[in-house]
Design a protein around this motif. Structure first.
Motif, PDB file in Angstrom:
ATOM      1  N   ILE A   6      70.222  50.606  32.581  1.00 52.74           N
ATOM      2  CA  ILE A   6      68.941  51.652  32.571  1.00 52.74           C
ATOM      3  C   ILE A   6      68.011  50.940  31.774  1.00 52.74           C
ATOM      4  N   LEU A   7      66.616  50.674  32.081  1.00 51.51           N
ATOM      5  CA  LEU A   7      65.735  50.341  31.422  1.00 51.51           C
ATOM      6  C   LEU A   7      64.819  51.525  30.960  1.00 51.51           C
ATOM      7  N   ILE A   8      64.623  51.774  29.560  1.00 50.18           N
ATOM      8  CA  ILE A   8      64.090  52.999  29.057  1.00 50.18           C
ATOM      9  C   ILE A   8      62.640  52.410  28.493  1.00 50.18           C
ATOM     10  N   VAL A   9      61.357  52.997  28.759  1.00 56.05           N
ATOM     11  CA  VAL A   9      60.408  52.625  28.338  1.00 56.05           C
ATOM     12  C   VAL A   9      59.463  53.699  27.824  1.00 56.05           C
ATOM     13  N   ASP A  10      59.017  53.734  26.652  1.00 55.47           N
ATOM     14  CA  ASP A  10      58.564  54.758  25.908  1.00 55.47           C
ATOM     15  C   ASP A  10      57.632  54.166  24.600  1.00 55.47           C
ATOM     16  N   ASP A  11      56.445  54.459  24.302  1.00 60.26           N
ATOM     17  CA  ASP A  11      56.064  54.117  23.074  1.00 60.26           C
ATOM     18  C   ASP A  11      56.323  54.725  21.785  1.00 60.26           C
ATOM     19  N   VAL A  32      65.559  48.294  26.576  1.00 61.47           N
ATOM     20  CA  VAL A  32      64.444  49.098  26.053  1.00 61.47           C
ATOM     21  C   VAL A  32      63.082  48.299  26.082  1.00 61.47           C
ATOM     22  N   ALA A  33      62.074  48.788  26.393  1.00 61.28           N
ATOM     23  CA  ALA A  33      60.779  48.408  26.224  1.00 61.28           C
ATOM     24  C   ALA A  33      59.986  49.537  25.400  1.00 61.28           C
TER      25      ALA A  33
END
Length: 70
Positions: A6-11, A32-33
């Motif tokens: 799973i790729l999790i993307v949040d700032d 993550v990104a």
């Protein structure tokens, strides 16, 4: 059978960290990104099965990210 990646993307780092820890404790692999541009690079390199993204992020928002991934 390998776990889903799973790729999790949040700032927001704390959100990424908490979601990643929760998913890993349930047996998922996570990558993550912290922004849309980074997420595109990670997506290309890691080939995740699922993408979980924040919608409102500086630069490229989550909807644009998903359009580009599609």
């Amino acid at each position: 059978m390998s776990a889903s990646r799973i790729l999790i993307v949040d700032d927001e780092e704390i959100i990424v960290r908490l979601l990643s820890m929760s998913l890993r404790s349930d047996g998922y692999e996570t990558v993550v990104a912290y922004n849309g541009e980074q997420a595109l690079e990670v997506f290309e390199k890691e080939s995740p099965d699922i993408v979980v993204t924040d919608i409102k992020m500086p630069g490229m928002d989550g909807l644009e990210l998903l359009k580009r991934i599609k």
